[in-house]
Motif scaffolding. Structure first.
Motif, mmCIF file in Angstrom:
data_model
loop_
_atom_site.group_PDB
_atom_site.id
_atom_site.type_symbol
_atom_site.label_atom_id
_atom_site.label_comp_id
_atom_site.label_asym_id
_atom_site.label_seq_id
_atom_site.Cartn_x
_atom_site.Cartn_y
_atom_site.Cartn_z
ATOM 1 N N LEU A 116 0.848 -1.188 0.000
ATOM 2 C CA LEU A 116 0.000 0.000 0.000
ATOM 3 C C LEU A 116 0.889 1.245 0.000
ATOM 4 C CD1 LEU A 116 -2.627 -1.211 2.625
ATOM 5 C CD2 LEU A 116 -3.104 -0.701 0.213
ATOM 6 N N PRO A 117 0.337 2.421 -0.294
ATOM 7 C CA PRO A 117 1.151 3.649 -0.264
ATOM 8 C C PRO A 117 1.895 3.815 1.051
ATOM 9 C CG PRO A 117 -0.951 4.100 -1.290
ATOM 10 C CD PRO A 117 -1.039 2.690 -0.775
ATOM 11 N N GLU A 118 3.046 4.473 0.977
ATOM 12 C CA GLU A 118 3.954 4.569 2.119
ATOM 13 C C GLU A 118 3.283 5.187 3.337
ATOM 14 O OE1 GLU A 118 8.369 6.385 3.243
ATOM 15 O OE2 GLU A 118 7.545 6.618 1.209
ATOM 16 N N GLY A 119 3.517 4.551 4.493
ATOM 17 C CA GLY A 119 2.956 5.011 5.758
ATOM 18 C C GLY A 119 1.920 4.041 6.288
ATOM 19 N N ALA A 120 1.542 4.191 7.555
ATOM 20 C CA ALA A 120 0.466 3.373 8.126
ATOM 21 C C ALA A 120 -0.827 3.688 7.377
ATOM 22 C CB ALA A 120 0.308 3.680 9.611
ATOM 23 N N PRO A 121 -1.561 2.679 6.875
ATOM 24 C CA PRO A 121 -2.738 2.948 6.039
ATOM 25 C C PRO A 121 -3.768 3.865 6.712
ATOM 26 C CG PRO A 121 -2.171 0.627 5.987
ATOM 27 C CD PRO A 121 -1.292 1.250 7.017
ATOM 28 N N GLU A 122 -3.992 3.666 8.010
ATOM 29 C CA GLU A 122 -4.964 4.521 8.714
ATOM 30 C C GLU A 122 -4.529 5.975 8.686
ATOM 31 O OE1 GLU A 122 -4.884 0.442 10.793
ATOM 32 O OE2 GLU A 122 -3.435 1.870 9.953
ATOM 33 N N ALA A 123 -3.203 6.206 8.884
ATOM 34 C CA ALA A 123 -2.682 7.570 8.880
ATOM 35 C C ALA A 123 -2.723 8.176 7.486
ATOM 36 C CB ALA A 123 -1.258 7.581 9.429
ATOM 37 N N VAL A 124 -2.483 7.356 6.461
ATOM 38 C CA VAL A 124 -2.520 7.848 5.084
ATOM 39 C C VAL A 124 -3.930 8.320 4.733
ATOM 40 C CG1 VAL A 124 -2.316 7.172 2.657
ATOM 41 C CG2 VAL A 124 -0.572 6.456 4.305
ATOM 42 N N VAL A 125 -4.925 7.483 5.025
ATOM 43 C CA VAL A 125 -6.315 7.820 4.684
ATOM 44 C C VAL A 125 -6.786 9.030 5.478
ATOM 45 C CG1 VAL A 125 -8.709 7.013 4.783
ATOM 46 C CG2 VAL A 125 -6.911 5.482 3.966
ATOM 47 N N PHE A 126 -6.599 8.983 6.798
ATOM 48 C CA PHE A 126 -7.093 10.101 7.608
ATOM 49 C C PHE A 126 -6.286 11.369 7.321
ATOM 50 C CE2 PHE A 126 -8.022 12.712 11.275
ATOM 51 C CZ PHE A 126 -9.384 12.472 11.462
ATOM 52 N N GLY A 127 -5.009 11.197 7.043
ATOM 53 C CA GLY A 127 -4.181 12.355 6.711
ATOM 54 C C GLY A 127 -4.682 13.070 5.474
ATOM 55 N N TYR A 128 -5.102 12.292 4.471
ATOM 56 C CA TYR A 128 -5.667 12.907 3.264
ATOM 57 C C TYR A 128 -6.959 13.653 3.603
ATOM 58 C CZ TYR A 128 -8.110 13.596 -1.075
ATOM 59 O OH TYR A 128 -8.798 14.190 -2.104
ATOM 60 N N ILE A 129 -7.830 13.018 4.388
ATOM 61 C CA ILE A 129 -9.108 13.643 4.749
ATOM 62 C C ILE A 129 -8.867 14.924 5.537
ATOM 63 C CG2 ILE A 129 -11.250 13.326 6.050
ATOM 64 C CD1 ILE A 129 -11.105 11.618 3.512
ATOM 65 N N GLU A 130 -7.944 14.904 6.478
ATOM 66 C CA GLU A 130 -7.660 16.084 7.305
ATOM 67 C C GLU A 130 -7.061 17.211 6.468
ATOM 68 O OE1 GLU A 130 -5.369 18.814 9.692
ATOM 69 O OE2 GLU A 130 -4.404 17.187 8.558
ATOM 70 N N LYS A 131 -6.160 16.878 5.569
ATOM 71 C CA LYS A 131 -5.505 17.888 4.720
ATOM 72 C C LYS A 131 -6.495 18.542 3.770
ATOM 73 C CE LYS A 131 -1.668 18.399 1.456
ATOM 74 N NZ LYS A 131 -0.563 17.685 0.748
ATOM 75 N N ASN A 132 -7.494 17.789 3.328
ATOM 76 C CA ASN A 132 -8.454 18.285 2.335
ATOM 77 C C ASN A 132 -9.862 18.402 2.920
ATOM 78 O OD1 ASN A 132 -6.754 18.094 -0.359
ATOM 79 N ND2 ASN A 132 -6.377 16.187 0.761
ATOM 80 N N ALA A 133 -9.938 18.643 4.234
ATOM 81 C CA ALA A 133 -11.223 18.611 4.932
ATOM 82 C C ALA A 133 -12.261 19.547 4.307
ATOM 83 C CB ALA A 133 -11.019 18.954 6.411
ATOM 84 N N GLU A 134 -11.867 20.779 3.958
ATOM 85 C CA GLU A 134 -12.831 21.737 3.404
ATOM 86 C C GLU A 134 -13.388 21.246 2.067
ATOM 87 O OE1 GLU A 134 -9.870 22.502 4.580
ATOM 88 O OE2 GLU A 134 -10.232 23.889 6.249
ATOM 89 N N THR A 135 -12.559 20.570 1.294
ATOM 90 C CA THR A 135 -12.976 20.097 -0.029
ATOM 91 C C THR A 135 -13.879 18.870 0.051
ATOM 92 O OG1 THR A 135 -10.884 20.896 -0.931
ATOM 93 C CG2 THR A 135 -12.134 19.354 -2.292
ATOM 94 N N VAL A 136 -13.575 17.971 0.996
ATOM 95 C CA VAL A 136 -14.299 16.686 1.043
ATOM 96 C C VAL A 136 -15.397 16.646 2.096
ATOM 97 C CG1 VAL A 136 -12.263 15.481 0.177
ATOM 98 C CG2 VAL A 136 -12.657 15.606 2.644
#
Length: 488
Positions: free
Chosen positions: A388-408
């Motif tokens: 899977l993409p580099e990093g702990a999968p839970e952190a990768v998914v939540f990290g994306y959501i947190e970084k793009n929170a206003e958009t998603v």
């Protein structure tokens, strides 16, 4: 008796440091039933043995038992005068800790079947508690209770209350008050006794207990009466128990391991018995081969080739399973139609499971493993192990959501089923969870709680779908590799 990570860590550390007066760290079986050459390590003091019927679960239990003087080998491995000629080559070697024999560390012993006889030299002594599967046989079908059947009243008896500690443990396991139980013993024969209970102010005997009710009382009584540092062996721990009671029973065994420095080994077919155990505490036995790791009962079907689909994908845990399922649903639905995804335990156990699967000549269905992106490099290369993409999968998914929170935020509102919560509030909640949470495994349960006690599963799957939808470029190499490996 809820299990905390600190409880697991401290028990693991105790085994690692060999901080026991008595402990069985390792056994090695040579030509014992279906096992040709198999090493089992007990890296955690509560160990589950799972497997298919005839896979070797009871063999491991028996091999552990006969390391000690109090258990006769014939109790687990009787020699028949018909069909048991192969027993001549049986041998079990042990690494043993017994400070009364060797104060400084581990010593070795063995049990072997030679000249039509079991032979054990200088066998150490240790309290061994064996709790067999017959414990759930109804009282009216057991000879030891025949003396209590009849219409006449027995008066030459002694009545004693169940120990309060036993009652408290039983209450937590069964989820009901167990303080009303008593034991009635025949004065003429103190070895014969029967349980009685109270229900709505009426006495009722063990003849009218539920299958699990008497079993749990007897099991807990034996365990609590055992000396410290005992070896406790339980066949099919879930027998007669509700699934939640099975989990509570395993939680109780953690407590026993901590309080009494006991070592517990049990066999099971229940997923509920495995929930709280770390990967190193689970061994799966399949056709005479044992694999360590958080295998599920479901994944054993794939390892024996008995799957309904002709492809298998092994992943580490439930989160990785959801994420991989979503990746295939969006980018390779044709593979999802053909493949089953199985949890097979954390790294490196999942790689060992894949290796067994792909080297087994009797299994024709193709398989790959998809491991988390935060693992160290493989000890040996394997082009069927994808990442899977580099990093702990839970952190990768939540990290994306947190970084793009206003958009998603609108997608979170929809897919996490919280239309009554404003998008601004969703954004603020995501940001706050990111700040407050230090363990990436807790992101989804905490977000669910703060969005109105939404199920962790709904939140996890909803956020995975949003991440996958927007990470096509990042996921393209994995999707391409999955198509290549599973379609070649």
């Amino acid at each position: 008796m809820d299990i905390q990570k600190s409880d697991i860590d401290s028990l693991e550390e105790r085994v690692k440091k060999l901080s026991y007066h008595n402990y069985l760290p390792t056994l090695r079986m040579s030509n014992v039933r279906s096992f040709e050459h198999q090493t089992i390590t007990f890296d955690f003091p509560v160990t589950a043995i799972i497997g298919t019927n005839g896979g070797g679960k009871s063999t491991v239990l028996g091999a552990a038992a006969i390391a000690y003087k109090s258990v006769k080998p014939g109790n687990f491995f009787p020699k028949s005068n018909i069909g048991d000629n192969s027993m001549a080559n049986w041998r079990i070697d042990y690494d043993i800790i017994d400070r009364s024999v060797n104060a400084s560390g581990i010593f070795t012993r063995n049990a072997r079947f030679a000249s039509a006889k079991w032979r054990r030299d200088n066998v150490p002594d240790r309290p061994v508690i064996i709790i067999p599967i017959q414990r759930t046989v109804p009282a009216n079908e057991q000879n030891r209770f025949k003396r209590f059947i009849g219409m006449g009243n027995e008066t030459d008896i002694t009545t004693s209350a169940i120990d309060t500690n036993v009652s408290a443990c039983v209450s937590r396991i069964l989820g009901k008050d167990a303080s009303g139980y008593e034991r009635i013993t025949l004065n003429k024969d103190p070895n014969k006794s029967i349980l009685v209970g109270m229900k709505n102010a009426n006495d009722y005997s063990q003849f009218h207990f539920g299958a699990g009710e008497a079993s749990i009382i007897e099991m807990v009584s034996q365990i609590e009466e055992a000396d410290d540092n005992a070896l406790i062996l339980i066949e099919e721990i879930e027998n007669g128990l509700h699934p939640l009671a099975t989990r509570k029973m395993v939680e109780y065994l953690f407590d026993v391991a901590k309080r009494k420095k006991a070592q517990v080994i049990f066999t099971t077919h229940s997923e509920y018995a495995l929930d709280v155990l770390p990967p190193k505490a689970i061994w799966g036995c399949i056709d005479g081969v044992a694999y360590q790791g958080k295998l599920t009962i479901e994944s054993l079907r794939a390892l024996t080739g008995t799957v309904s689909k002709d492809r298998a994908i092994f992943v580490e845990d439930e989160f990785a399973k959801d994420l991989c399922c979503e990746i295939l649903r969006q980018y390779a639905p044709e593979i999802l139609d053909q493949a089953e995804i199985h949890k097979a335990g954390g790294f490196p156990y999942v790689v060992e499971v894949l290796k067994h699967h792909n080297t087994n000549p009797t299994i024709k269905n193709k398989a790959v493993a998809v491991i988390d992106g935060d693992n160290p490099p493989l000890a040996e290369s394997n082009d069927h192990v994808l990442e899977l993409p580099e990093g702990a999968p839970e952190a990768v998914v939540f990290g994306y959501i947190e970084k793009n929170a206003e958009t998603v935020a609108g997608l979170v509102q929809q897919r996490c089923q919280c239309p009554a919560i404003s998008q601004d509030q969703i954004v603020a909640t995501i940001k706050q969870v990111a700040i407050d949470t230090t363990d990436h495994h807790l992101y989804f349960v905490k977000l669910g709680e703060r969005l109105g006690f939404i199920s962790e599963i709904i939140v996890r799957r909803g956020l995975c779908s949003i991440y996958v939808q927007n990470a096509a470029t990042e996921l393209a190499p994995l999707v391409s590799s999955l198509k290549e490996k599973l379609n070649d």
